[in-house]
Design a protein around this motif. Structure first.
Motif, PDB file in Angstrom:
ATOM      1  N   ARG A   1      34.354 -26.075  16.137  1.00 43.39           N
ATOM      2  CA  ARG A   1      32.939 -25.733  16.287  1.00 43.39           C
ATOM      3  C   ARG A   1      32.517 -24.517  15.472  1.00 43.39           C
ATOM      4  NH1 ARG A   1      33.625 -29.982  17.875  1.00 43.39           N
ATOM      5  NH2 ARG A   1      33.158 -30.956  19.886  1.00 43.39           N
ATOM      6  N   ILE A   2      33.400 -23.514  15.323  1.00 39.00           N
ATOM      7  CA  ILE A   2      32.912 -22.273  14.706  1.00 39.00           C
ATOM      8  C   ILE A   2      33.673 -21.814  13.468  1.00 39.00           C
ATOM      9  CG2 ILE A   2      32.131 -21.480  16.971  1.00 39.00           C
ATOM     10  CD1 ILE A   2      34.333 -19.316  16.767  1.00 39.00           C
ATOM     11  N   CYS A   3      34.883 -22.319  13.231  1.00 37.99           N
ATOM     12  CA  CYS A   3      35.676 -21.792  12.113  1.00 37.99           C
ATOM     13  C   CYS A   3      35.269 -22.419  10.779  1.00 37.99           C
ATOM     14  CB  CYS A   3      37.167 -22.036  12.351  1.00 37.99           C
ATOM     15  SG  CYS A   3      37.850 -21.057  13.702  1.00 37.99           S
ATOM     16  N   ASP A   4      35.223 -21.587   9.748  1.00 44.01           N
ATOM     17  CA  ASP A   4      34.987 -22.090   8.391  1.00 44.01           C
ATOM     18  C   ASP A   4      36.271 -22.684   7.824  1.00 44.01           C
ATOM     19  OD1 ASP A   4      32.168 -21.092   7.842  1.00 44.01           O
ATOM     20  OD2 ASP A   4      33.164 -19.235   8.429  1.00 44.01           O
ATOM     21  N   ARG A   5      37.397 -22.049   8.151  1.00 45.93           N
ATOM     22  CA  ARG A   5      38.707 -22.538   7.724  1.00 45.93           C
ATOM     23  C   ARG A   5      39.699 -22.343   8.860  1.00 45.93           C
ATOM     24  NH1 ARG A   5      41.554 -20.030   4.056  1.00 45.93           N
ATOM     25  NH2 ARG A   5      40.365 -18.096   4.115  1.00 45.93           N
ATOM     26  N   VAL A   6      40.735 -23.158   8.863  1.00 48.71           N
ATOM     27  CA  VAL A   6      41.801 -23.012   9.850  1.00 48.71           C
ATOM     28  C   VAL A   6      43.145 -23.013   9.142  1.00 48.71           C
ATOM     29  CG1 VAL A   6      40.564 -24.006  11.805  1.00 48.71           C
ATOM     30  CG2 VAL A   6      41.880 -25.495  10.287  1.00 48.71           C
TER      31      VAL A   6
ATOM     32  N   SER B   1      39.758 -37.165  16.401  1.00 52.86           N
ATOM     33  CA  SER B   1      38.904 -36.318  15.561  1.00 52.86           C
ATOM     34  C   SER B   1      37.433 -36.512  15.870  1.00 52.86           C
ATOM     35  CB  SER B   1      39.165 -36.623  14.079  1.00 52.86           C
ATOM     36  OG  SER B   1      40.527 -36.479  13.768  1.00 52.86           O
ATOM     37  N   GLU B   2      37.043 -37.743  16.168  1.00 56.97           N
ATOM     38  CA  GLU B   2      35.628 -38.028  16.431  1.00 56.97           C
ATOM     39  C   GLU B   2      35.121 -37.301  17.668  1.00 56.97           C
ATOM     40  OE1 GLU B   2      38.001 -40.220  15.919  1.00 56.97           O
ATOM     41  OE2 GLU B   2      37.343 -41.964  14.749  1.00 56.97           O
ATOM     42  N   LEU B   3      36.017 -37.053  18.628  1.00 54.74           N
ATOM     43  CA  LEU B   3      35.633 -36.401  19.881  1.00 54.74           C
ATOM     44  C   LEU B   3      35.984 -34.922  19.891  1.00 54.74           C
ATOM     45  CD1 LEU B   3      36.881 -39.125  22.388  1.00 54.74           C
ATOM     46  CD2 LEU B   3      34.613 -38.902  21.376  1.00 54.74           C
ATOM     47  N   GLY B   4      36.907 -34.519  19.023  1.00 57.66           N
ATOM     48  CA  GLY B   4      37.331 -33.126  18.995  1.00 57.66           C
ATOM     49  C   GLY B   4      38.183 -32.744  20.183  1.00 57.66           C
ATOM     50  N   SER B   5      38.930 -33.710  20.723  1.00 61.48           N
ATOM     51  CA  SER B   5      39.754 -33.414  21.904  1.00 61.48           C
ATOM     52  C   SER B   5      40.919 -34.390  21.980  1.00 61.48           C
ATOM     53  CB  SER B   5      38.905 -33.535  23.181  1.00 61.48           C
ATOM     54  OG  SER B   5      38.412 -34.861  23.333  1.00 61.48           O
ATOM     55  N   PHE B   6      41.895 -34.041  22.837  1.00 64.32           N
ATOM     56  CA  PHE B   6      43.038 -34.912  23.085  1.00 64.32           C
ATOM     57  C   PHE B   6      42.684 -35.928  24.168  1.00 64.32           C
ATOM     58  CE2 PHE B   6      45.405 -31.494  21.054  1.00 64.32           C
ATOM     59  CZ  PHE B   6      46.381 -32.190  20.348  1.00 64.32           C
ATOM     60  N   GLU B   7      43.189 -37.133  24.021  1.00 63.75           N
ATOM     61  CA  GLU B   7      43.068 -38.158  25.044  1.00 63.75           C
ATOM     62  C   GLU B   7      44.473 -38.499  25.531  1.00 63.75           C
ATOM     63  OE1 GLU B   7      40.462 -39.376  26.459  1.00 63.75           O
ATOM     64  OE2 GLU B   7      38.900 -38.620  25.140  1.00 63.75           O
ATOM     65  N   VAL B   8      44.634 -38.551  26.861  1.00 71.61           N
ATOM     66  CA  VAL B   8      45.927 -38.918  27.444  1.00 71.61           C
ATOM     67  C   VAL B   8      46.206 -40.381  27.123  1.00 71.61           C
ATOM     68  CG1 VAL B   8      47.245 -39.174  29.575  1.00 71.61           C
ATOM     69  CG2 VAL B   8      45.693 -37.232  29.287  1.00 71.61           C
ATOM     70  N   MET B   9      47.356 -40.645  26.562  1.00 75.27           N
ATOM     71  CA  MET B   9      47.678 -42.012  26.146  1.00 75.27           C
ATOM     72  C   MET B   9      48.040 -42.868  27.350  1.00 75.27           C
ATOM     73  SD  MET B   9      49.808 -41.212  22.644  1.00 75.27           S
ATOM     74  CE  MET B   9      49.999 -42.946  22.225  1.00 75.27           C
ATOM     75  N   GLY B  10      47.597 -44.118  27.313  1.00 74.42           N
ATOM     76  CA  GLY B  10      47.865 -45.040  28.404  1.00 74.42           C
ATOM     77  C   GLY B  10      49.321 -45.461  28.445  1.00 74.42           C
ATOM     78  N   ARG B  11      49.741 -45.956  29.600  1.00 78.72           N
ATOM     79  CA  ARG B  11      51.117 -46.421  29.765  1.00 78.72           C
ATOM     80  C   ARG B  11      51.324 -47.721  29.014  1.00 78.72           C
ATOM     81  NH1 ARG B  11      51.819 -47.128  35.943  1.00 78.72           N
ATOM     82  NH2 ARG B  11      53.785 -48.005  35.221  1.00 78.72           N
ATOM     83  N   SER B  12      52.479 -47.816  28.364  1.00 74.25           N
ATOM     84  CA  SER B  12      52.810 -49.060  27.655  1.00 74.25           C
ATOM     85  C   SER B  12      53.467 -50.015  28.649  1.00 74.25           C
ATOM     86  CB  SER B  12      53.753 -48.764  26.490  1.00 74.25           C
ATOM     87  OG  SER B  12      54.899 -48.088  26.946  1.00 74.25           O
TER      88      SER B  12
END
Length: 366
Positions: free
Chosen positions: A184-189, A225-236
């Protein structure tokens, strides 16, 4: 590692614990002398400057909190003027004016007379930023500036740092675990691991699922990347539920089931839909359709194969021309649990159990 930051720029340093972020910050501020290499500010070696000279160019905010005793917000912020005051530490009229301007800039003027020890974490952070600004630096170093803050103060601090960089033309170097903050705020990382730079550049280009998985070694979650967050992966495992959704109506349902350890499939969902992005990480399988295209025969058949022997959850998705064929899935399913009203279900010709909350899903299905 080698890095550079310009005035008016925010540089975020990210990486797992023990990767060297704090060591790097302490080296830049002159607290740790480098074994090799050097740190420069305005082409001057940080370690060649006297403390008072360095304090006029650089201010520092660390996560450690010291006991402020009975000092007020104004007095804490006023400590930032120490490079400019006399031997007795007395503030002149000009110093007091600078301190008040800094308090106003961080929206903390009302905290000037409040005891620092009685402030919330968010209020304390504002005062400490005002103190850093009162030094009138060219660079501000920050260690985890939003840690311990609630959502409101986190957002406020994020916007404040961006404003400081833009309006004061100050370079800000911050370490953080907060990937959302960096986006949201950094120009570079800069992403570091084991004391080395793994990736560097514009956040939107650098903070990708593959890079973050390499740096953080996360196995049970995927960064979207589209959400900017981690999603917990479902069980296989073999899915017990299928979700028909769209328009963002299925995201919370999928996250809820993934959290409860319930394997599920999803579709048909258009690939430009947030529900598709969430399903990509959390489901056992998702049928996706190209953006802005009507659901094809192939996609419909794939979804119908997935619903065999499963309970189907209807998220109550908005019905339009391109996703109308999802209604065929609901009409052919053996068991449907829907978030629509009974009146709407009757109108659409769908036999379903109507629910209102996520917890009801588990009660109905299991």
């Amino acid at each position: 590692m080698t890095l550079e930051v310009q005035r008016g720029e925010i540089l975020g340093i990210l990486g797992p614990n023990g990767s060297g972020k704090s060591t790097l910050l302490k080296t830049l501020m002159g607290a740790l002398k480098p074994i090799d290499g050097a740190a420069y500010i305005d082409s001057l070696d940080v370690f060649s400057l006297k403390p008072g000279e360095l304090a006029k160019k650089m201010s520092v905010m660390l996560t450690e909190r010291s006991d402020a005793g009975f000092l007020t917000g104004f007095e804490i912020a006023g400590l930032g003027r120490y490079p400019y005051v006399d031997a007795f530490g007395r503030l002149r009229e000009d110093d007091e004016r600078v301190v008040m301007e800094c308090l106003r800039m961080v929206n903390a003027e009302h905290l000037a007379s409040k005891l620092f020890s009685e402030m919330s974490d968010g209020e304390k952070q504002k005062i400490l930023i005002a103190r850093a600004l009162a030094q009138e630096p060219e660079v501000i170093l920050m260690d985890e500036p939003t840690s311990f803050l609630d959502a409101r103060h986190k957002i406020e601090i994020m916007l404040l740092l961006r404003r400081i960089a833009n309006e004061k033309n100050v370079a800000i170097i911050l370490t953080t675990h907060d990937i959302e903050l960096a986006l949201r705020i950094c120009d570079r990382v800069v992403l570091v691991k084991e004391g080395r730079i793994v990736a560097e550049g514009i956040p939107e280009e650098v903070l990708t699922p593959d890079v973050l998985s390499e740096v953080y070694e996360v196995e049970n979650a995927r960064f979207e990347s589209e959400l900017g967050s981690f999603e917990v992966m479902g069980r296989s495992a073999e899915a017990k539920v299928h979700i028909v959704c769209g328009g963002g109506t299925g995201a919370n349902i999928m996250r809820f089931l993934a959290k409860k350890g319930v394997p599920f499939t999803a579709g048909v969902v258009h690939k430009n839909d947030v529900d598709y992005v969430v399903a990509r990480s959390t489901s056992c399988g998702v049928v996706g359709e190209a953006a802005y295209r009507s659901i094809s025969d192939e996609s419909l058949k794939a979804a119908l194969r997935l619903i065999e022997g499963k309970a189907v959850i209807d998220s109550g998705f908005p019905i339009g021309e391109i996703n109308r064929r999802n209604l065929e899935i609901l009409r052919l399913a053996e068991e449907v649990i829907s978030f629509r009203s009974r009146e709407e279900l009757q109108k659409l010709g769908i036999r379903s159990t109507s629910v209102r909350s996520l917890s009801e899903i588990l009660e109905v299905v299991f």
